[in-house]
Design an enzyme around this catalytic site. Structure first.
Site, PDB file in Angstrom:
ATOM      1  N   LYS A 135      54.647  32.381 144.411  1.00 43.98           N
ATOM      2  CA  LYS A 135      56.080  32.269 144.082  1.00 43.98           C
ATOM      3  C   LYS A 135      56.873  32.681 145.319  1.00 43.98           C
ATOM      4  O   LYS A 135      57.339  33.804 145.472  1.00 43.98           O
ATOM      5  CB  LYS A 135      56.401  33.170 142.889  1.00 43.98           C
ATOM      6  N   GLU A 141      60.251  22.730 141.069  1.00 44.07           N
ATOM      7  CA  GLU A 141      61.232  23.300 140.154  1.00 44.07           C
ATOM      8  C   GLU A 141      62.564  22.560 140.237  1.00 44.07           C
ATOM      9  O   GLU A 141      63.076  22.292 141.323  1.00 44.07           O
ATOM     10  CB  GLU A 141      61.446  24.774 140.471  1.00 44.07           C
ATOM     11  N   GLU A 175      54.312  36.372 135.179  1.00 45.03           N
ATOM     12  CA  GLU A 175      54.811  36.684 136.518  1.00 45.03           C
ATOM     13  C   GLU A 175      54.602  38.145 136.908  1.00 45.03           C
ATOM     14  O   GLU A 175      54.915  39.058 136.134  1.00 45.03           O
ATOM     15  CB  GLU A 175      56.288  36.333 136.614  1.00 45.03           C
ATOM     16  N   LYS A 231      56.000  40.724 139.282  1.00 47.46           N
ATOM     17  CA  LYS A 231      57.104  41.038 140.191  1.00 47.46           C
ATOM     18  C   LYS A 231      57.650  42.427 139.890  1.00 47.46           C
ATOM     19  O   LYS A 231      57.615  42.894 138.752  1.00 47.46           O
ATOM     20  CB  LYS A 231      58.209  39.999 140.109  1.00 47.46           C
ATOM     21  N   ASN A 238      63.961  25.188 135.297  1.00 48.04           N
ATOM     22  CA  ASN A 238      64.538  26.526 135.307  1.00 48.04           C
ATOM     23  C   ASN A 238      65.846  26.490 134.528  1.00 48.04           C
ATOM     24  O   ASN A 238      66.785  25.785 134.907  1.00 48.04           O
ATOM     25  CB  ASN A 238      64.785  27.000 136.743  1.00 48.04           C
ATOM     26  N   GLU A 287      60.964  27.511 132.215  1.00 46.10           N
ATOM     27  CA  GLU A 287      61.167  28.724 133.007  1.00 46.10           C
ATOM     28  C   GLU A 287      62.508  29.374 132.678  1.00 46.10           C
ATOM     29  O   GLU A 287      63.510  28.684 132.485  1.00 46.10           O
ATOM     30  CB  GLU A 287      61.152  28.401 134.513  1.00 46.10           C
ATOM     31  N   SER A 288      62.524  30.690 132.639  1.00 48.33           N
ATOM     32  CA  SER A 288      63.716  31.533 132.452  1.00 48.33           C
ATOM     33  C   SER A 288      64.213  31.517 131.007  1.00 48.33           C
ATOM     34  O   SER A 288      64.264  30.471 130.361  1.00 48.33           O
ATOM     35  CB  SER A 288      64.862  31.120 133.380  1.00 48.33           C
TER      36      SER A 288
END
Length: 376
Positions: free
Chosen positions: A226, A275, A163, A165, A297, A333-334
């Site tokens: 995203k 998601e 990612e 960001k 997630n 994810e996460s």
């Protein structure tokens, strides 16, 4: 808020783009017309202020609009956005939502409410007809899902979506020396299969221009837009900037909207990563036709706590069996910070992972990728 009469210019614009590139009326959500500008039919949960309230098990939990409206309209230039103005609103009619209900319940809801204003400002600067022409001129979309599968076959490790960001609402500034092109190149050199590029400016310090910058720099990794998508306009905007895939969030969108937006994305060659956060959401999105990628997630939307075991729970039993039978690519994810975390979600059934914070904070993202995937 009070209804605002459409200007003749806006009415002409809407008539002009109604026939532009998009799925046919038969493909739109049942019960009305969802135009290319994202005007969802009245009564659809995707359009109402109370989307997610009483939606049933697995329905959207994020309201798309404040129940009592915004304090200001998303029209014109230089409009600021505020939510939950308790001092300026008149008392609610008896039996209707109170003042406390006009504030966002969590950060995702706040972001979604802001999108209504942001999209209007984008439309003022570029109408959809112009945007769709720009999307048609963009380089052909690359195979995002295929790149993830190829990386898994090549390395034996989940395909990495790294990612790009600058900051996040929960963690603040992540990378003070933020250069999207440099970061993307380091990810690619380290072995990332794909990139996830944050396009939200207010909350994540991103922008659609970062997609364009990375694509023009020659980075070969397919890119995920995203964005917190609530309207087709955002999908066209991502494609015009060079994105190959787009994120759709089940907590925000009912299945009627998800199905329509998936068809919009396919019409411009993009793939969709849908998601989910809960078992109920997972069961709901598995009802969608043409579902190719699902991201789990592990972050709770209410508490922001992360639990990797969420991935294992959602892929156990019947839900996991459906995923395997339909050859749906699962993305963890996460909460993925170590090689042990990578192994955990892979053993649970994920063929890919999406990682942001643990990589973007590093001064040498290339080495960070190699260590995370145990490629050194």
């Amino acid at each position: 808020g009070r209804p605002v009469a459409s200007s003749p210019k806006r009415s002409r614009r809407r008539r002009a783009v109604r026939a532009s590139a998009s799925p046919s009326p038969a493909d739109r959500p049942a019960g009305g017309v969802a135009s290319e500008e994202g005007e969802w039919p009245r009564g659809q949960s995707g359009a109402g202020a109370g989307a997610g309230v009483g939606a049933g098990a697995g329905g959207p939990t994020i309201r798309r609009r404040p129940p009592r409206g915004l304090d200001d309209h998303g029209c014109g230039r230089g409009v600021s956005f505020k939510v939950g103005l308790k001092d300026d609103l008149p008392p609610p009619p008896e039996g209707e939502a109170g003042l406390e209900d006009n504030s966002p319940r969590n950060i995702l809801e706040e972001i979604v409410w802001h999108k209504a204003v942001e999209i209007e400002k984008w439309r003022d600067a570029q109408d959809l007809a112009t945007l769709t022409r720009a999307a048609a001129r963009a380089p052909p979309a690359r195979d995002f899902r295929g790149a993830l599968r190829a990386a898994l076959e090549r390395t034996g490790k989940p395909g990495l979506i790294a990612e790009v960001k600058k900051r996040s609402p929960s963690r603040g500034l992540l990378q003070p020396d933020f250069d999207p092109v440099r970061i993307a190149r380091e990810y690619e050199e380290g072995g990332a299969a794909c990139l996830s590029v944050l396009t939200d400016e207010k909350y994540f310090g991103g922008g659609f221009e970062n997609l364009d910058l990375v694509r023009r720099a020659g980075v070969a990794c397919p890119m995920l837009c995203k964005e917190f998508v609530v309207e087709p306009y955002q999908i066209f905007k991502g494609r015009a900037a060079g994105a190959d895939a787009v994120l759709l969030i089940a907590a925000v969108l009912p299945n009627s909207d998800l199905q329509y937006l998936m068809k919009v994305a396919r019409s411009v060659g993009m793939q969709c990563l849908v998601e989910v956060h809960t078992e109920a959401e997972m069961a709901r999105v598995l009802e969608l036709e043409g579902l190719e990628m699902v991201g789990i997630n592990n972050r709770d939307l209410e508490t922001f706590e992360v639990d990797l075991d969420c991935t294992r729970r959602l892929l156990a039993g019947d839900l996991g069996a459906q995923v395997r039978e339909r050859d749906i690519l699962m993305v963890g994810e996460s909460g993925i910070f170590t090689p042990e975390h990578v192994s955990f979600v892979q053993d649970a059934g994920c063929e890919a992972i999406l990682v942001g914070e643990s990589l973007v904070k590093q001064t040498d993202a290339c080495t960070g990728v190699r260590r995370l995937l145990s490629l050194e």
